[in-house]
Write an enzyme that holds these catalytic residues in place. Structure first.
Site, short mmCIF file in Angstrom:
data_model
loop_
_atom_site.label_atom_id
_atom_site.label_comp_id
_atom_site.label_asym_id
_atom_site.label_seq_id
_atom_site.Cartn_x
_atom_site.Cartn_y
_atom_site.Cartn_z
N GLU A 111 0.57 0.09 -19.18
CA GLU A 111 1.03 -1.27 -19.49
C GLU A 111 1.88 -1.80 -18.35
O GLU A 111 2.58 -1.03 -17.68
CB GLU A 111 1.96 -1.24 -20.70
CG GLU A 111 1.28 -0.94 -22.00
CD GLU A 111 2.28 -1.01 -23.16
OE1 GLU A 111 1.92 -0.53 -24.22
OE2 GLU A 111 3.41 -1.54 -22.99
N CYS A 124 7.70 -5.56 -14.99
CA CYS A 124 8.07 -4.19 -15.35
C CYS A 124 6.82 -3.35 -15.11
O CYS A 124 5.80 -3.52 -15.79
CB CYS A 124 8.48 -4.20 -16.83
SG CYS A 124 9.01 -2.62 -17.40
N CYS A 131 4.09 9.69 -20.08
CA CYS A 131 5.42 9.99 -19.55
C CYS A 131 5.81 11.41 -19.96
O CYS A 131 5.59 11.81 -21.09
CB CYS A 131 6.43 8.99 -20.10
SG CYS A 131 8.06 9.22 -19.39
N CYS A 135 11.20 10.62 -24.58
CA CYS A 135 12.34 10.07 -25.34
C CYS A 135 11.90 9.91 -26.79
O CYS A 135 10.80 9.40 -27.07
CB CYS A 135 12.76 8.72 -24.78
SG CYS A 135 13.35 8.83 -23.08
N CYS A 138 10.55 6.44 -28.08
CA CYS A 138 9.65 5.67 -27.22
C CYS A 138 8.18 5.95 -27.51
O CYS A 138 7.79 7.12 -27.65
CB CYS A 138 9.96 6.00 -25.76
SG CYS A 138 8.78 5.29 -24.61
N GLY A 181 6.36 5.92 -17.73
CA GLY A 181 6.53 6.99 -16.74
C GLY A 181 7.93 7.10 -16.19
O GLY A 181 8.77 6.21 -16.36
N GLU A 182 8.17 8.23 -15.53
CA GLU A 182 9.46 8.50 -14.88
C GLU A 182 9.21 8.41 -13.37
O GLU A 182 8.58 9.30 -12.78
CB GLU A 182 9.95 9.90 -15.30
CG GLU A 182 11.04 10.49 -14.45
CD GLU A 182 12.27 9.59 -14.26
OE1 GLU A 182 12.88 9.19 -15.26
OE2 GLU A 182 12.60 9.29 -13.09
N SER A 213 14.25 2.72 -12.11
CA SER A 213 14.99 3.16 -13.30
C SER A 213 14.57 4.59 -13.63
O SER A 213 13.38 4.90 -13.69
CB SER A 213 14.64 2.23 -14.46
OG SER A 213 15.23 2.69 -15.63
N SER A 236 18.87 5.45 -17.00
CA SER A 236 18.65 5.32 -18.44
C SER A 236 19.51 6.38 -19.12
O SER A 236 19.13 7.54 -19.22
CB SER A 236 17.18 5.54 -18.78
OG SER A 236 16.40 4.57 -18.15
N LEU A 237 20.66 5.97 -19.59
CA LEU A 237 21.64 6.92 -20.11
C LEU A 237 21.41 7.15 -21.61
O LEU A 237 21.23 8.27 -22.07
CB LEU A 237 23.04 6.39 -19.83
CG LEU A 237 24.19 7.34 -20.04
CD1 LEU A 237 24.10 8.53 -19.10
CD2 LEU A 237 25.53 6.63 -19.83
N HIS A 238 21.48 6.08 -22.36
CA HIS A 238 21.15 6.07 -23.81
C HIS A 238 22.04 6.91 -24.70
O HIS A 238 21.89 6.90 -25.92
CB HIS A 238 19.69 6.44 -24.07
CG HIS A 238 18.71 5.65 -23.26
ND1 HIS A 238 18.88 4.32 -22.96
CD2 HIS A 238 17.54 6.01 -22.67
CE1 HIS A 238 17.87 3.90 -22.23
NE2 HIS A 238 17.05 4.91 -22.04
N ASN A 312 13.71 -2.00 -29.93
CA ASN A 312 12.55 -2.60 -30.60
C ASN A 312 11.83 -1.50 -31.35
O ASN A 312 11.40 -0.50 -30.74
CB ASN A 312 11.61 -3.24 -29.57
CG ASN A 312 12.22 -4.49 -28.98
OD1 ASN A 312 12.70 -5.36 -29.69
ND2 ASN A 312 12.22 -4.57 -27.66
N CYS A 355 8.06 -0.58 -25.23
CA CYS A 355 7.21 -0.02 -24.17
C CYS A 355 6.19 0.94 -24.76
O CYS A 355 6.52 1.79 -25.57
CB CYS A 355 8.12 0.69 -23.17
SG CYS A 355 7.30 1.87 -22.12
FE1 SF4 Z 1 9.39 7.83 -20.60
FE2 SF4 Z 1 10.91 5.63 -20.43
FE3 SF4 Z 1 9.57 6.17 -22.66
FE4 SF4 Z 1 11.64 7.70 -22.03
S1 SF4 Z 1 11.71 5.51 -22.52
S2 SF4 Z 1 9.61 8.42 -22.76
S3 SF4 Z 1 11.47 7.71 -19.80
S4 SF4 Z 1 8.66 5.70 -20.67
#
Ligand code: SF4
Length: 372
Positions: A111, A124, A131, A135, A138, A181-182, A213, A236-238, A312, A355
């Site tokens: 995407e 983006c 990925c 997370c 996600c 992805g990372e 990021s 990306s701390l979260h 979201n 995402c």
């Molecule tokens: Fe990967 Fe970003 Fe989703 Fe985490 S938030 S699983 S780093 S795409």
């Protein structure tokens, strides 16, 4: 991994035509000369691709029939297909690209999203198919990692988005590697893509308009500090502490939070670029006042601003969007502690804003059709 031979550019398997978007100008010229074409033909092709946004050889009117055949034998001008688009009432739009590379074991989908804001159009972009980070909140992480995008595939996302904006006489002004992805796990391809995107003979996008990021890979953050381009870095701390972070971001257990923050401090010292800490607020998970206070403590140790993102929701995942009161209180606690903090505007809520949702739905449909 692709080779970066300046004469022939990126390698791929099977001796197939190579993705033309993966070539720096010097590489494209070298490859054209190696194919028996005059150097200026490569410059003409580059002009069509990056100035006129034309990737159809038949429309490149200043090339002769022989040149077109020679280029088509050497280069692939359409490395992916736009298979779906979603347009929000707020102008945000999302695209799903299916990659054509034959080495993908199954339909490879990524995407990318465009978020307009006045004259600014932020793209983006994705760096991987799927990925590895996983997370818990996600959709992209749910299906795991399928593979790395090549530099040319990353650049092609931007090309396609610019083509889509052309009817409005607009172009992407900023990019963030916050899609699927990372990026630090595909470092070489992401950096090469950035060099192509930044090159004055390609998209000529300034480093200040490009943000990488990451969930935090200390060695790669330090490598990025040594690149000649001073890019923006977002972490990306979260979560404000190690146990909660490991719970939400399983991959984060590979690296200690302190090491990541050390690397971010190093990045600031080397580049002078303030770090952005991205923090997705999840209802009753990481959005309590004590989390805000802990986050404020983290911010005291690093030159950073904080971007709060309201979650979201993703179908089948247990996490909820935070309540407005909690978001306000969280922000106030940080502000009172002297932290530069913003709440990101929610965009594209009517088009599967989270995402990876578009890809996940398409992948499920393909599975039902027996194609994946
Ligand atoms: Fe990967 Fe970003 Fe989703 Fe985490 S938030 S699983 S780093 S795409």
């Amino acid at each position: 991994m692709p080779s970066d031979d300046p004469k022939t550019g990126p390698n791929n398997d099977f001796g197939m035509p190579k993705n033309v978007f993966g070539f720096l100008p010097i590489e494209l010229s070298g490859a054209a000369v190696a194919a028996g074409l005059p150097r200026f033909r490569a410059e003409q092709v580059r002009g069509w691709l990056y100035d006129k946004l034309v990737n159809d050889l038949a429309k490149m009117s200043n090339l002769g029939a022989y040149d077109r055949i020679a280029f088509s034998q050497q280069f692939d001008f359409v490395p992916g297909e736009l298979v779906r688009e979603q347009h929000s009432t707020d102008g945000t739009f999302k695209t799903l690209i299916q990659w054509k590379r034959p080495t993908w074991p199954e339909p490879a989908l990524t995407e990318c999203v465009v978020i307009p804001d006045g004259d600014r159009y932020t793209a983006c972009l994705s760096s991987q198919v799927g990925c590895p980070v996983g997370c818990k909140f996600c959709a992209s992480g749910l299906l795991g990692l399928k593979g790395n995008l090549e530099a040319g595939e990353i650049v092609y996302q931007l090309f396609l988005l610019n083509q889509m904006l052309a009817p409005k006489s607009a172009r992407i002004t900023n990019i963030v590697f916050m899609g699927m992805g990372e990026p630090m796990a595909n470092y070489a391809n992401v950096m090469k893509a950035i060099r192509i995107i930044h090159d004055p003979q390609c998209f000529d996008m300034g480093a200040r308009r490009i943000t990488v990021s990451t969930v935090g890979v200390p060695a790669k953050i330090r490598d990025m500090a040594g690149e000649e381009l001073s890019l923006n870095l977002a972490l990306s701390l979260h979560a404000p502490n190690e146990p909660l972070r490991r719970e939400l971001i399983p991959w984060a257990s590979h690296f200690a939070l302190q090491d990541i923050l050390d690397a971010c401090r190093y990045y600031f010292d080397q580049t002078g670029r303030e770090i952005t800490l991205e923090y997705i607020l999840l209802h009753d998970v990481n959005d309590r006042p004590e989390h805000a206070r802990e986050l404020a403590n983290v911010c005291r140790t690093i030159r950073a601003n904080v971007n709060l993102i309201r979650y979201n929701e993703v179908e089948s995942l247990p996490f909820l969007r935070p309540k407005s009161d909690s978001v306000q209180e969280f922000q106030s606690i940080l502000r009172d502690a002297g932290v530069n903090v913003h709440v990101r505007k929610s965009r594209g809520r009517d088009i599967d804003a989270a995402c990876g949702q578009l890809r996940r739905k398409a992948q499920q449909e393909l599975i039902q059709l027996g194609k994946a």
